[in-house]
Design a protein around this motif. Structure first.
Motif, mmCIF file in Angstrom:
data_model
loop_
_atom_site.group_PDB
_atom_site.id
_atom_site.type_symbol
_atom_site.label_atom_id
_atom_site.label_comp_id
_atom_site.label_asym_id
_atom_site.label_seq_id
_atom_site.Cartn_x
_atom_site.Cartn_y
_atom_site.Cartn_z
ATOM 1 N N ILE A 3 0.849 -1.183 0.000
ATOM 2 C CA ILE A 3 0.000 0.000 0.000
ATOM 3 C C ILE A 3 0.892 1.243 0.000
ATOM 4 O O ILE A 3 1.993 1.228 0.558
ATOM 5 C CB ILE A 3 -0.954 -0.002 1.219
ATOM 6 N N GLY A 4 0.433 2.275 -0.681
ATOM 7 C CA GLY A 4 1.191 3.526 -0.737
ATOM 8 C C GLY A 4 0.238 4.703 -0.785
ATOM 9 O O GLY A 4 -0.959 4.557 -1.076
ATOM 10 N N ILE A 29 -4.882 6.702 -2.235
ATOM 11 C CA ILE A 29 -4.303 5.487 -1.657
ATOM 12 C C ILE A 29 -4.155 4.464 -2.780
ATOM 13 O O ILE A 29 -5.114 4.170 -3.492
ATOM 14 C CB ILE A 29 -5.202 4.907 -0.543
ATOM 15 N N ALA A 30 -2.968 3.947 -2.963
ATOM 16 C CA ALA A 30 -2.705 2.941 -4.002
ATOM 17 C C ALA A 30 -2.471 1.586 -3.349
ATOM 18 O O ALA A 30 -1.834 1.500 -2.291
ATOM 19 C CB ALA A 30 -1.485 3.338 -4.823
ATOM 20 N N ILE A 56 -9.263 7.591 -4.430
ATOM 21 C CA ILE A 56 -9.136 9.031 -4.207
ATOM 22 C C ILE A 56 -9.870 9.349 -2.901
ATOM 23 O O ILE A 56 -10.987 8.859 -2.682
ATOM 24 C CB ILE A 56 -9.761 9.836 -5.361
ATOM 25 N N THR A 57 -9.266 10.143 -2.029
ATOM 26 C CA THR A 57 -9.903 10.471 -0.746
ATOM 27 C C THR A 57 -9.933 11.987 -0.521
ATOM 28 O O THR A 57 -9.213 12.741 -1.173
ATOM 29 C CB THR A 57 -9.159 9.816 0.436
ATOM 30 N N ASN A 58 -10.766 12.392 0.430
ATOM 31 C CA ASN A 58 -10.855 13.810 0.778
ATOM 32 C C ASN A 58 -10.095 14.140 2.059
ATOM 33 O O ASN A 58 -10.352 15.155 2.699
ATOM 34 C CB ASN A 58 -12.325 14.232 0.928
ATOM 35 N N ILE A 59 -9.142 13.257 2.445
ATOM 36 C CA ILE A 59 -8.332 13.529 3.634
ATOM 37 C C ILE A 59 -6.854 13.637 3.243
ATOM 38 O O ILE A 59 -6.374 12.893 2.379
ATOM 39 C CB ILE A 59 -8.524 12.442 4.725
ATOM 40 N N PRO A 60 -6.132 14.566 3.873
ATOM 41 C CA PRO A 60 -4.727 14.817 3.495
ATOM 42 C C PRO A 60 -3.755 13.846 4.159
ATOM 43 O O PRO A 60 -3.014 14.206 5.069
ATOM 44 C CB PRO A 60 -4.508 16.256 3.972
#
Length: 380
Positions: free
Chosen positions: A22-23, A71-72, A173-177
């Protein structure tokens, strides 16, 4: 610091649900990729399977407003079959490439991403995400590269040093940094084994693929396969992977981490003759759970015919005669005629001559003439 802690919790959970790597990456536009995609398009190298506009493929915020990070994930798949059936004269077998073994990877990776999203939702109020696996707009490889999953090889594939290139990729794709990871340095060095081994020259330069010449792509098309490439497939009926097989990072790699990806020998090495007469329903029931079935049976049947021609399998002639004379699909009729000529039996040439008298489709007629040309060449 709160997001650093969340990142560690996500990594821990990812291992618990069987994600191999995970990356994390920023959701900033992929500017370099955009320029490259525009160049690919202008050169005519795109496959046509790509989804969305170039802007949608390189700007995550267009796909999900408020995008902050991506997140990949990567899952490894096996490379060897235990107790696989042998392909012998009179009982020839085709071959699905390794990436199509087991359950369709889109389903498996999407399930992992859904579990990951549910976990994060329980930690972060107002969490929003959008996941995709292969068929989404984003370039899986570009995301994985930015997220430090691996580096982009000269064969255009993502290479994770510890897993090789036999990996499936997906992203969210997420909405958190979430703090991003660092990309890996290129690991190919001076090696050019993949470029040297590509049988069609589809790898036009390190890291650039002309999809229109790539055998993996061509096995998925529904029209006539270019004649100059027909014999290069061997017995492969879906996909092509020489550029992976020769890669030093894949030497000795055979990872059986996921039960879902374990190959059923009879499915991944099916009898070629059986594929010639399989119905749509039978095809869906038998191969529907494999990713290699996504284009339907027609490309697989066409490739099976070419594989029988490659083997010069005389025992398949009666089935090929039937296809040439009766199949309603021009591509199948024409490919069968070409294959009959390639096999090179005198009765085959006579059959082509007879069928030629009533054939009305111009492309099929052309293939019949190509089949008859083998007679003059003395092919046996």
């Amino acid at each position: 610091m709160a997001y650093e802690k969340l990142k560690e919790e996500i990594i821990t959970f990812s291992k618990e649900i069987g994600i191999d790597k995970i990356g994390f990456a920023s959701a900033a536009p992929f500017s370099q990729l955009k320029a490259r995609l525009e160049e690919q398009q202008s050169l005519g190298y795109a496959s046509g399977f790509e989804k969305g506009t170039i802007e949608e493929r390189t700007e995550p915020a267009r796909l999900m407003p408020g995008a902050e990070s991506i997140i990949a994930i990567a899952l490894a798949y096996p490379t060897r079959i235990k107790n696989g059936p042998k392909s012998v004269k009179g009982d020839r077998r085709g071959m699905f490439c390794r990436a199509s073994w087991g359950t369709d990877y889109h389903i498996v990776l999407q399930d992992k991403l859904t579990k990951l999203a549910e976990f994060i939702s329980g930690k972060v109020e107002g969490f929003v995400c959008r996941s995709m696996v292969d068929t989404g707009e984003l370039s899986d490889r570009a995301v994985a590269e930015r997220a430090g999953i691996g580096f982009s090889g000269k064969n255009t594939l993502m290479i994770a040093p510890e897993l090789g290139s036999y990996i499936y990729l997906g992203e969210m794709i997420t909405n958190i940094p979430i703090p991003p990871d660092q990309p890996l340095e290129d690991g190919c060095g001076d090696c050019t084994k993949c470029l040297d081994a590509c049988p069609t020259g589809a790898l036009v330069e390190p890291g650039r693929l002309n999809s229109q010449q790539c055998l993996a792509f061509l096995t998925q098309t529904k029209g006539f396969l270019p004649e100059e490439h027909r014999d290069k497939l061997g017995n492969l009926i879906y996909g092509y992977e020489t550029c992976q097989v020769v890669c030093p990072y894949n030497k000795g790699i055979d990872l059986h981490y996921h039960e879902e990806f374990e190959p059923d020998p009879e499915l991944v090495k099916p009898r070629l003759v059986d594929l010639l007469t399989i119905s749509n329903r039978e095809f869906k029931e038998k191969f529907g759970k494999m990713s290699g079935s996504w284009r339907g049976k027609k490309p697989i049947q066409r490739n099976a015919i070419l594989a029988l021609a490659h083997y010069k399998e005389t025992s398949a002639l009666e089935e090929l005669f039937h296809l040439m004379e009766n199949d309603p699909r021009p591509v199948i009729r024409g490919t069968a005629a070409w294959a009959i000529g390639k096999i090179g039996e005198e009765k085959g040439f006579e059959k082509i001559k007879k069928a030629l008298q009533t054939e009305e489709d111009e492309e099929v007629v052309e293939e019949m003439k190509k089949g008859l040309a083998f007679q003059k060449q003395g092919v046996k």
